[in-house]
Design a protein around this motif. Sequence first.
Motif, PDB file in Angstrom:
ATOM      1  N   SER A   1       7.308  -8.463  -3.282  1.00  0.00           N
ATOM      2  CA  SER A   1       5.726  -8.560  -3.401  1.00  0.00           C
ATOM      3  C   SER A   1       5.150  -8.553  -2.070  1.00  0.00           C
ATOM      4  CB  SER A   1       5.356  -9.894  -4.266  1.00  0.00           C
ATOM      5  OG  SER A   1       5.825 -11.072  -3.606  1.00  0.00           O
ATOM      6  N   TYR A   2       5.763  -9.241  -1.055  1.00  0.00           N
ATOM      7  CA  TYR A   2       5.199  -9.210   0.389  1.00  0.00           C
ATOM      8  C   TYR A   2       5.339  -7.673   0.931  1.00  0.00           C
ATOM      9  CZ  TYR A   2       5.476  -9.789   5.399  1.00  0.00           C
ATOM     10  OH  TYR A   2       5.055  -9.601   6.749  1.00  0.00           O
ATOM     11  N   LEU A   3       6.470  -7.059   0.750  1.00  0.00           N
ATOM     12  CA  LEU A   3       6.440  -5.626   1.137  1.00  0.00           C
ATOM     13  C   LEU A   3       5.296  -4.867   0.418  1.00  0.00           C
ATOM     14  CD1 LEU A   3      10.331  -5.165   1.498  1.00  0.00           C
ATOM     15  CD2 LEU A   3       8.477  -5.574   3.463  1.00  0.00           C
ATOM     16  N   ALA A   4       5.139  -4.963  -1.008  1.00  0.00           N
ATOM     17  CA  ALA A   4       4.286  -4.258  -1.559  1.00  0.00           C
ATOM     18  C   ALA A   4       2.793  -4.435  -1.199  1.00  0.00           C
ATOM     19  CB  ALA A   4       4.283  -4.704  -3.109  1.00  0.00           C
ATOM     20  N   ASP A   5       2.500  -5.636  -0.736  1.00  0.00           N
ATOM     21  CA  ASP A   5       1.383  -6.114  -0.332  1.00  0.00           C
ATOM     22  C   ASP A   5       1.059  -5.295   1.175  1.00  0.00           C
ATOM     23  OD1 ASP A   5      -1.462  -7.361  -0.202  1.00  0.00           O
ATOM     24  OD2 ASP A   5      -0.463  -8.786   1.111  1.00  0.00           O
ATOM     25  N   ILE A   6       2.089  -5.584   1.934  1.00  0.00           N
ATOM     26  CA  ILE A   6       1.944  -4.977   3.364  1.00  0.00           C
ATOM     27  C   ILE A   6       1.727  -3.398   3.203  1.00  0.00           C
ATOM     28  CG2 ILE A   6       3.298  -4.129   5.390  1.00  0.00           C
ATOM     29  CD1 ILE A   6       2.482  -7.003   5.668  1.00  0.00           C
ATOM     30  N   ASP A   7       2.499  -2.753   2.322  1.00  0.00           N
ATOM     31  CA  ASP A   7       2.372  -1.523   1.999  1.00  0.00           C
ATOM     32  C   ASP A   7       0.889  -0.835   1.449  1.00  0.00           C
ATOM     33  OD1 ASP A   7       3.663   1.252   1.763  1.00  0.00           O
ATOM     34  OD2 ASP A   7       2.922   1.073   0.008  1.00  0.00           O
TER      35      ASP A   7
ATOM     36  N   PRO B   1      10.489  -9.070 -13.935  1.00  0.00           N
ATOM     37  CA  PRO B   1       9.343  -8.903 -13.318  1.00  0.00           C
ATOM     38  C   PRO B   1       8.898  -7.397 -13.108  1.00  0.00           C
ATOM     39  CG  PRO B   1      11.169  -9.378 -11.795  1.00  0.00           C
ATOM     40  CD  PRO B   1      11.638  -9.528 -13.122  1.00  0.00           C
ATOM     41  N   GLU B   2       7.650  -7.064 -12.944  1.00  0.00           N
ATOM     42  CA  GLU B   2       7.223  -5.795 -12.914  1.00  0.00           C
ATOM     43  C   GLU B   2       7.529  -5.163 -11.704  1.00  0.00           C
ATOM     44  OE1 GLU B   2       2.715  -5.459 -11.592  1.00  0.00           O
ATOM     45  OE2 GLU B   2       2.914  -6.468 -13.792  1.00  0.00           O
ATOM     46  N   GLU B   3       8.019  -3.943 -11.704  1.00  0.00           N
ATOM     47  CA  GLU B   3       8.447  -3.159 -10.405  1.00  0.00           C
ATOM     48  C   GLU B   3       7.464  -2.851  -9.788  1.00  0.00           C
ATOM     49  OE1 GLU B   3      11.526  -2.444  -9.403  1.00  0.00           O
ATOM     50  OE2 GLU B   3      12.422  -3.752 -11.095  1.00  0.00           O
ATOM     51  N   GLN B   4       7.227  -3.216  -8.189  1.00  0.00           N
ATOM     52  CA  GLN B   4       6.318  -2.837  -7.531  1.00  0.00           C
ATOM     53  C   GLN B   4       6.801  -1.859  -6.450  1.00  0.00           C
ATOM     54  OE1 GLN B   4       5.719  -6.906  -5.595  1.00  0.00           O
ATOM     55  NE2 GLN B   4       4.189  -7.355  -6.967  1.00  0.00           N
ATOM     56  N   HIS B   5       5.819  -0.984  -6.244  1.00  0.00           N
ATOM     57  CA  HIS B   5       5.994   0.244  -5.568  1.00  0.00           C
ATOM     58  C   HIS B   5       5.910  -0.221  -3.758  1.00  0.00           C
ATOM     59  CE1 HIS B   5       5.973   4.303  -3.834  1.00  0.00           C
ATOM     60  NE2 HIS B   5       5.042   3.957  -3.205  1.00  0.00           N
ATOM     61  N   ILE B   6       7.093   0.378  -3.329  1.00  0.00           N
ATOM     62  CA  ILE B   6       6.969  -0.237  -1.849  1.00  0.00           C
ATOM     63  C   ILE B   6       7.271   1.395  -1.230  1.00  0.00           C
ATOM     64  CG2 ILE B   6       8.323  -1.111   0.128  1.00  0.00           C
ATOM     65  CD1 ILE B   6       9.287  -3.452  -2.097  1.00  0.00           C
ATOM     66  N   GLY B   7       6.134   1.478  -0.519  1.00  0.00           N
ATOM     67  CA  GLY B   7       6.038   2.928  -0.053  1.00  0.00           C
ATOM     68  C   GLY B   7       6.763   3.011   1.463  1.00  0.00           C
TER      69      GLY B   7
ATOM     70  N   TRP C   1       5.352   2.580   4.537  1.00  0.00           N
ATOM     71  CA  TRP C   1       5.235   1.320   5.331  1.00  0.00           C
ATOM     72  C   TRP C   1       5.695   0.245   5.188  1.00  0.00           C
ATOM     73  CZ3 TRP C   1       2.068   3.601   8.995  1.00  0.00           C
ATOM     74  CH2 TRP C   1       1.031   4.572   8.330  1.00  0.00           C
ATOM     75  N   GLY C   2       6.017  -0.062   3.881  1.00  0.00           N
ATOM     76  CA  GLY C   2       6.716  -1.167   3.112  1.00  0.00           C
ATOM     77  C   GLY C   2       8.149  -1.000   3.825  1.00  0.00           C
ATOM     78  N   GLN C   3       8.510   0.007   3.779  1.00  0.00           N
ATOM     79  CA  GLN C   3      10.009   0.417   4.151  1.00  0.00           C
ATOM     80  C   GLN C   3      10.264   0.006   5.553  1.00  0.00           C
ATOM     81  OE1 GLN C   3      11.197   4.192   2.513  1.00  0.00           O
ATOM     82  NE2 GLN C   3      10.646   3.501   0.304  1.00  0.00           N
ATOM     83  N   GLN C   4       9.139   0.757   6.274  1.00  0.00           N
ATOM     84  CA  GLN C   4       9.125   0.475   7.750  1.00  0.00           C
ATOM     85  C   GLN C   4       9.155  -0.959   8.269  1.00  0.00           C
ATOM     86  OE1 GLN C   4       6.078   2.887   9.593  1.00  0.00           O
ATOM     87  NE2 GLN C   4       7.277   4.570   9.466  1.00  0.00           N
TER      88      GLN C   4
END
Length: 124
Positions: free
Chosen positions: A64-70, A29-35, A37-40
């Motif tokens: 994918s959920y955290l990347a979307d939230i971010d 799977p491609e790596e998704q950036h979690i910034g 906001w996603g970490q919080q």
Amino acid sequence: MEKYITDEQTGLQYELVGDYFLIAGDEKPEEQHIGIWGQQHLRYLKERHRVCYVNLLTSSRLNSYLADIDRQAEELFSGLVTQMVEAEGITEKLKAVDPMALVRKMIATRSSATESVTNNLIYA
């Protein structure tokens, strides 16, 4: 520890998810950036909504959920800052006349936008 390993006997590829190796799909799977906001939000899920966190983790939808939230939080934050800058009248003219006032207003604007995003999206 490697994220992906391949079993030489079976040829199956395994992915490290948490503390366990699970059978991976055909493609990595491609790596998704979690910034930030996603970490919080991840920290919030772990502390306050453990069942939701475990469900997302075990279904391999957490990243994918955290990347979307971010992404949503970053868009909301940028939009709020832009609106607040226009409403407060923060312009290049203010920068030339009183740079410290500009800095104070921008800090207050970003702080207010951060609080709004945090309360309405991250901890909701």
